[in-house]
Design an enzyme around this catalytic site. Structure first.
Site, PDB file in Angstrom:
ATOM      1  N   GLY A 541       2.620  -2.692   6.721  1.00 38.03           N
ATOM      2  CA  GLY A 541       2.446  -2.466   5.293  1.00 38.03           C
ATOM      3  C   GLY A 541       1.808  -1.119   5.057  1.00 38.03           C
ATOM      4  O   GLY A 541       1.068  -0.615   5.897  1.00 38.03           O
ATOM      5  N   GLY A 543      -0.017   1.245   1.933  1.00 38.82           N
ATOM      6  CA  GLY A 543      -0.492   1.202   0.555  1.00 38.82           C
ATOM      7  C   GLY A 543      -1.405   2.360   0.261  1.00 38.82           C
ATOM      8  O   GLY A 543      -1.676   3.193   1.131  1.00 38.82           O
ATOM      9  N   GLY A 544      -1.848   2.406  -0.957  1.00 33.89           N
ATOM     10  CA  GLY A 544      -2.663   3.514  -1.400  1.00 33.89           C
ATOM     11  C   GLY A 544      -3.960   3.669  -0.629  1.00 33.89           C
ATOM     12  O   GLY A 544      -4.563   4.735  -0.618  1.00 33.89           O
ATOM     13  N   PHE A 545      -4.393   2.617   0.005  1.00 35.27           N
ATOM     14  CA  PHE A 545      -5.672   2.692   0.690  1.00 35.27           C
ATOM     15  C   PHE A 545      -5.526   2.921   2.186  1.00 35.27           C
ATOM     16  O   PHE A 545      -6.500   3.031   2.895  1.00 35.27           O
ATOM     17  CB  PHE A 545      -6.459   1.411   0.453  1.00 35.27           C
ATOM     18  CG  PHE A 545      -6.708   1.173  -0.991  1.00 35.27           C
ATOM     19  CD1 PHE A 545      -7.671   1.913  -1.643  1.00 35.27           C
ATOM     20  CD2 PHE A 545      -5.965   0.257  -1.702  1.00 35.27           C
ATOM     21  CE1 PHE A 545      -7.902   1.716  -2.987  1.00 35.27           C
ATOM     22  CE2 PHE A 545      -6.200   0.069  -3.041  1.00 35.27           C
ATOM     23  CZ  PHE A 545      -7.158   0.795  -3.688  1.00 35.27           C
ATOM     24  N   GLY A 546      -4.302   2.949   2.653  1.00 39.22           N
ATOM     25  CA  GLY A 546      -4.099   3.135   4.085  1.00 39.22           C
ATOM     26  C   GLY A 546      -3.022   2.209   4.601  1.00 39.22           C
ATOM     27  O   GLY A 546      -2.304   1.585   3.820  1.00 39.22           O
ATOM     28  N   LYS A 562      -6.298  -3.686   8.658  1.00 43.28           N
ATOM     29  CA  LYS A 562      -6.162  -2.803   7.509  1.00 43.28           C
ATOM     30  C   LYS A 562      -7.056  -1.602   7.756  1.00 43.28           C
ATOM     31  O   LYS A 562      -8.276  -1.752   7.862  1.00 43.28           O
ATOM     32  CB  LYS A 562      -6.614  -3.571   6.274  1.00 43.28           C
ATOM     33  CG  LYS A 562      -6.375  -2.918   4.970  1.00 43.28           C
ATOM     34  CD  LYS A 562      -6.778  -3.929   3.908  1.00 43.28           C
ATOM     35  CE  LYS A 562      -6.314  -3.576   2.538  1.00 43.28           C
ATOM     36  NZ  LYS A 562      -6.510  -4.708   1.625  1.00 43.28           N
ATOM     37  N   ASP A 658      -5.269 -10.584  -9.328  1.00 49.49           N
ATOM     38  CA  ASP A 658      -3.951 -10.085  -8.938  1.00 49.49           C
ATOM     39  C   ASP A 658      -3.152 -11.224  -8.311  1.00 49.49           C
ATOM     40  O   ASP A 658      -2.607 -11.091  -7.224  1.00 49.49           O
ATOM     41  CB  ASP A 658      -4.108  -8.904  -7.978  1.00 49.49           C
ATOM     42  CG  ASP A 658      -2.851  -8.040  -7.950  1.00 49.49           C
ATOM     43  OD1 ASP A 658      -1.970  -8.263  -8.803  1.00 49.49           O
ATOM     44  OD2 ASP A 658      -2.749  -7.178  -7.067  1.00 49.49           O
TER      45      ASP A 658
END
Ligand SMILES: *[C@@H]1O[C@H](CO)[C@@H](O)[C@H](O)[C@H]1NC(C)=O
Ligand SMILES: *[C@@H]1O[C@H](CO)[C@@H](O)[C@H](O)[C@H]1NC(C)=O
Ligand SMILES: *[C@@H]1O[C@H](CO)[C@@H](O)[C@H](O)[C@H]1NC(C)=O
Ligand SMILES: *[C@@H]1O[C@H](CO)[C@@H](O)[C@H](O)[C@H]1NC(C)=O
Ligand SMILES: *[C@@H]1O[C@H](CO)[C@@H](O)[C@H](O)[C@H]1NC(C)=O
Ligand SMILES: *[C@@H]1O[C@H](CO)[C@@H](O)[C@H](O)[C@H]1NC(C)=O
Ligand SMILES: *[C@@H]1O[C@H](CO)[C@@H](O)[C@H](O)[C@H]1NC(C)=O
Ligand SMILES: *[C@@H]1O[C@H](CO)[C@@H](O)[C@H](O)[C@H]1NC(C)=O
Ligand SMILES: *[C@@H]1O[C@H](CO)[C@@H](O)[C@H](O)[C@H]1NC(C)=O
Length: 890
Positions: A541, A543-546, A562, A658
């Site tokens: 995956g 995403g914006g955070f890594g 993550k 969310d």
């Protein structure tokens, strides 16, 4: 593909929401001179969810903040943890427990202002101690009794799934005593009793917030039974806050108080006897006017004054709007009622006049808030003293009901609206002449088992009762099946917990600063070994955070890793606090954080790996096998339980914010796990406008309309999003499909329309499950969905109701399966009876919606009335907003 962290990561809406949750929207109007929160039994300072610092008392030898004493001759107190892992909120994760007296002393150098003392108890079993033996007294400065033979187990409100007890007192320290001693004294009648405490707060308050200013000749407390107005609360009295309620709307948590960390409960369903009356809010467009100096601006949060209850316009029955509070007899209480007229239709005196009864005695014959306050949006409170007597012939203290009733004037009286109004209630017990505040324990009430969704009572009387015809035999069968399922599942759950706990204890210790029972510490070498030095082929995956990697720790256990991008702006302290918070949230239906790593610039989180990926992948858009109706219900039920735990398992009501089908993950046994909760704080902290508007687009289709429009973030926003997931699962399509025509592009709007037109509901159902879903079950399910998607958050069912409803739906399916088997022998001779469910039909809710917005026009959720302020804060551009649209077709 199967990763516990969804591919888009936590969208930034959660950051926005978290900020709104954590920081009050308005500046505090009061800053306490003295403000100390103690986390009993904890060794370091911790920051709670609402950003308060809790000072650990385990290492206070050299502290000048407090000291701890206990007689040397007796058994010493010790520090312990709750046996169950379910409560993860600060300060409830540790406790100080003792079978002997112990004292906390606070050197307090402010003697001109009174202080709040708040005692936080988490009544549960502690190592070697049974909860039912927690019986003790609490005294202040050897002279004032706060609690006597307090049996902690009896004070829980099971109806709310509440786990903690917080007792709040107001005391005035004498000028010559600059030490506040709080002593805990176990009941000495038997040797098994013990005292415990999880947290203590001492916070100063304005001098005359609750104590009477003897110099102020305009201030009165009216004695309800005698009618005199010269009652005073003098400095030698201590007060216990027994109830503090925000009438009409949701709870106002301590961090949204005016700076004193008071909690304002919601009034329904616990205190408001029937939800006949109307909840109105000013829609948050207005601000209070303090210029007239009716009350200081710290008296109550604005939201308390800007929400209220009234009669409702279409009430033709004359009833009293009644709140009822259980209190100890033989004490005098100060009842403070808060009023503020914010309704734009009330433009003059005599428009709304009503009566107030307290303890069934007329306290006010003609209340005209507009007249009292001198206009709209001007807050005021009125204080009353009422002495509660035991029932006849009884001289002991007993629990009695203190009622507050509002009654509208009779017909043909010269008032424009025959209506009532109340915004807030505070009730304080006043210490008696023996310097005692302690009463008796409430009666034991066994916890209720929520089986069926509670009826969605409607403020507008037009509730349609739906009679579901189920044969008696069928019902019995369902009950038996349900029972078996329940017992089995319970057993499974129990054993899961046990194994989890065991594996926890055996995890090897790392070099972390967090206690190892919370979370494992990984070295960067371990992480690199697990991911082949962050090899791209392990990425599951982005995403914006890594990136998120799949890895194998110790070479065998699959995990999702993550890796936050270096420069994620997160201070190490915040990162640790966040991990501590998350690692304490443990539930079979939540994805667990198993560990973390922060070495150098690396900040890495390690989660359980979920074999089967997201729920979404089994509904549409992939080649995966499709799920049966029963499987879908089981997964939904699991997810609902996980969310319910987030909402209520912790005192502060963690809102996921969310909820969507890609955030519900499945392990190899198809157990649903909610992921991506609460982590948003680990994201970048510098928030800009662009972030927010991308956010809004990103979560389109799931967002609670009320959340935009009135900026109300509550657990009910999750219920709305979950309602969308329920639909997604039923229809096997995404919530929004732009390419479709207007009628069907939004799943929610399509569904709501179909439901109204009734006949074509079946057309929406996923063809794959169409045959296995009976009309009855579909009807039931649709009503649940409708309730979840109600425009007014207050009218939505709670997550616990959703759990109950899904359990029931599952039972229906199982009994249908069984009855299909036996159908051949016994042809339908079933009795058509048994009212099982009571739901608000869409029609009814629509009426409610319209009339409440017309109800003097004060409560509205129409898009056009969004205030400039709301728009600024949400930073929704006009176009972004129109994209979201109003999910209700009108
Ligand atoms: C509250 O009132 C005080 C004094 O009247 C004023 O100084 C202060 O700015 C007000 N605070 C807020 C947040 O409005
Ligand atoms: C804990 O917090 C208190 C009060 O804010 C502060 O005085 C103390 O220095 C802190 N202790 C540590 C170890 O940070
Ligand atoms: C209290 O102390 C006595 C003597 O030290 C000891 O025998 C007893 O077991 C202790 N009781 C508890 C409950 O720890
Ligand atoms: C504990 O406190 C109570 C009340 O102050 C007192 O009567 C009792 O003697 C104390 N017990 C010991 C062992 O100090
Ligand atoms: C009270 O004590 C605290 C810390 O000991 C100090 O910072 C504060 O100035 C004192 N306040 C007064 C009014 O003396
Ligand atoms: C305290 O309450 C529990 C029920 O929760 C009861 O079993 C126990 O007997 C009570 N103890 C006393 C001393 O009343
Ligand atoms: C509080 O306790 C301390 C030590 O136990 C004692 O010296 C002091 O007199 C007590 N203060 C009051 C006001 O009771
Ligand atoms: C408790 O308070 C009463 C009255 O305020 C006072 O006479 C008495 O001396 C106090 N007792 C102690 C132990 O401080
Ligand atoms: C409202 O309450 C008052 C005071 O208890 C009572 O006299 C009156 O009968 C009540 N009215 C109704 C309609 O219940």
């Amino acid at each position: 593909m199967a990763n516990p962290i969804n591919k888009t990561f936590h969208t930034q809406i959660t950051i926005l929401s978290l900020i709104l949750l954590l920081y009050p929207l308005v500046a505090n109007s009061y800053k306490p001179d003295y403000n100390l929160a103690i986390n009993c039994g904890y060794s370091t300072n911790t920051t709670s969810l609402d950003n308060r610092i809790w000072v650990g008392d385990d290492d206070i030898e050299n502290s000048n903040l407090l000291s701890f004493t206990e007689p040397k001759t007796t058994n010493q107190s010790f520090i312990t943890k709750p046996i169950s892992l379910s409560n993860t909120q600060i300060p409830f994760t540790t406790a100080r427990v003792s079978i002997s007296n112990f004292t906390y002393s606070f050197p307090i150098n402010i003697t001109n202002s009174p202080v709040f003392i708040r005692l936080h108890f988490y009544p549960t079993s502690y190592q070697n101690f049974e909860l039912s033996n927690a019986i003790f007294s609490v005294e202040v400065n050897n002279n004032l009794t706060l609690l006597k033979n307090f049996n902690a187990s009896l004070w829980l409100h099971h109806d709310d799934n509440e786990e903690n007890i917080i007792k709040e007192y107001c005391i005035q320290i004498k000028p010559n005593e600059n030490l506040l001693n709080i002593t805990f004294i176990p009941n000495n009648k038997n040797n098994v009793s013990y005292a415990f405490i999880n947290g203590i707060e001492v916070v100063s308050m304005p001098s005359f917030l609750y104590y009477s200013d003897l110099d102020d000749l305009n201030y009165h407390i009216r004695s309800v039974h005698t009618g005199t107005t010269d009652y005073k609360i003098q400095k030698d009295k201590a007060l216990e806050m027994v109830y503090r309620v925000n009438v009409g709307e949701n709870q106002v948590p301590p961090n949204q108080d005016t700076g004193m960390f008071r909690n304002w409960d919601n009034d329904y369903p616990r205190y408001l006897k029937k939800q006949y009356s109307n909840s109105i809010s000013s829609g948050y467009r207005d601000h209070l006017n303090y210029l007239k100096n009716t009350v200081p601006n710290y008296t109550a949060p604005e939201v308390v004054y800007l929400t209220s209850r009234s009669y409702g316009t279409n009430a033709n029955e004359d009833y009293n709007v009644t709140w009822s509070f259980e209190v100890d007899s033989s004490f005098t209480y100060m009842v403070r009622l808060h009023f503020c007229e914010f309704d734009i239709h009330i433009t003059d005196q005599t428009y709304r006049v009503f009566k107030i009864f307290i303890d069934d005695t007329l306290a006010e014959g003609l209340v005209d808030v507009f007249f009292w306050n001198g206009g709209r949006l001007i807050p005021i409170h009125r204080d009353y003293a009422v002495t509660m007597y035991p029932k006849e012939g009884n001289s002991h203290i007993e629990r009695v009901n203190l009622s507050i009733k509002l009654q509208r004037l009779p017909d043909h009286t010269p008032t424009r609206y025959r209506d009532v109004l109340l915004n807030g209630i505070e009730i304080f017990k006043i210490s008696n002449n023996n310097k005692n505040l302690a009463g008796v324990n409430p009666k034991y009430l066994p916890p209720k088992e929520p089986l069926l969704p509670s009826p969605q009572s409607n403020s507008k009387s037009s509730t349609i009762v739906i009679f579901i015809a189920v044969g008696v035999s069928c019902l019995l069968l369902a009950a038996v099946v349900g029972m078996i399922v329940f017992v089995r599942r319970r057993r499974k759950f129990q054993s899961h917990l046990e194994t989890e706990e065991r594996s926890w204890q055996t995890k090897k210790e790392g070099s972390s600063t967090l206690p190892s029972y919370l979370c494992r510490y990984f070295t960067i070498a371990e992480i690199k070994a697990a991911t082949n030095n962050f090899d791209d082929i392990f990425i599951i995956g982005v995403g914006g955070f890594g990136n998120v990697y799949k890895g194998y720790i110790d070479g065998v256990t699959p995990v999702a890793i993550k890796r936050l991008k270096p420069g994620s702006q997160q201070g190490v302290n915040e990162f640790m606090n966040e991990i501590e918070l998350l690692s304490q949230l443990r539930h079979i239906h939540l994805v667990s954080l198993i560990g973390y790593c922060n070495e150098g610039a690396e900040m890495i989180l390690v989660y359980d790996f979920m074999q089967r990926g997201t729920l979404c992948e089994y509904l549409y858009g992939s080649d995966n096998e499709l799920l049966t109706w029963k499987q879908r219900l089981e997964i939904l039920l699991g997810a609902a339980r996980g969310l319910h735990y987030l909402h209520t398992g912790a005192k502060q009501n963690i809102i996921h914010r969310d909820v969507k089908s890609t955030n519900i993950l499945l392990d190899e046994k198809w157990v649903a796990k909610v992921s991506d909760f609460g982590l948003s704080k680990v994201g970048p902290t510098g928030m800009s406008m662009t972030h927010v508007s991308t956010v809004v687009k990103g979560s389109l289709g799931y967002l609670d309309p009320e959340y935009y429009m009135r900026q109300r973030l509550t657990v009910k926003s999750d219920v709305y999003s979950f309602g969308v997931v329920l639909l997604e699962v039923l229809c096997a399509r995404p919530p929004l499909v732009r390419s479709l025509d207007k009628k069907t592009s939004s799943l929610v709007i399509w569904f709501q329309r179909c439901y109204k037109e009734d006949s074509i509901l079946e057309d929406m159902v996923d063809p794959f499950i169409k045959d296995s879903i009976t009309t009855k079950c579909l009807k039931y399910y649709s009503q649940m969905v409708l309730s979840c998607l109600h425009d007014d958050g207050n009218q939505r069912m709670s997550m616990s109701d959703v759990v109950g409803a899904l359990e029931f739906a599952l039972q229906l399916v199982m009994s249908e399966e069984d009855s299909r088997l036996s159908e051949t022998q016994e042809k339908e001779k079933s009795v058509q009876r048994l009212p099982l469910l009571q739901f608000t039909s869409d029609d009814a809710s629509d009426k409610c919606f319209t009339s409440s917005s017309d109800d003097y026009g004060s409560h509205t959720s129409k898009a056009s009335t969004i205030s400039a302020r709301t728009e600024d804060q949400l930073m929704l551009s006009g176009s972004a907003f129109s994209e979201i649209g109003n999910p209700r077709a009108r």
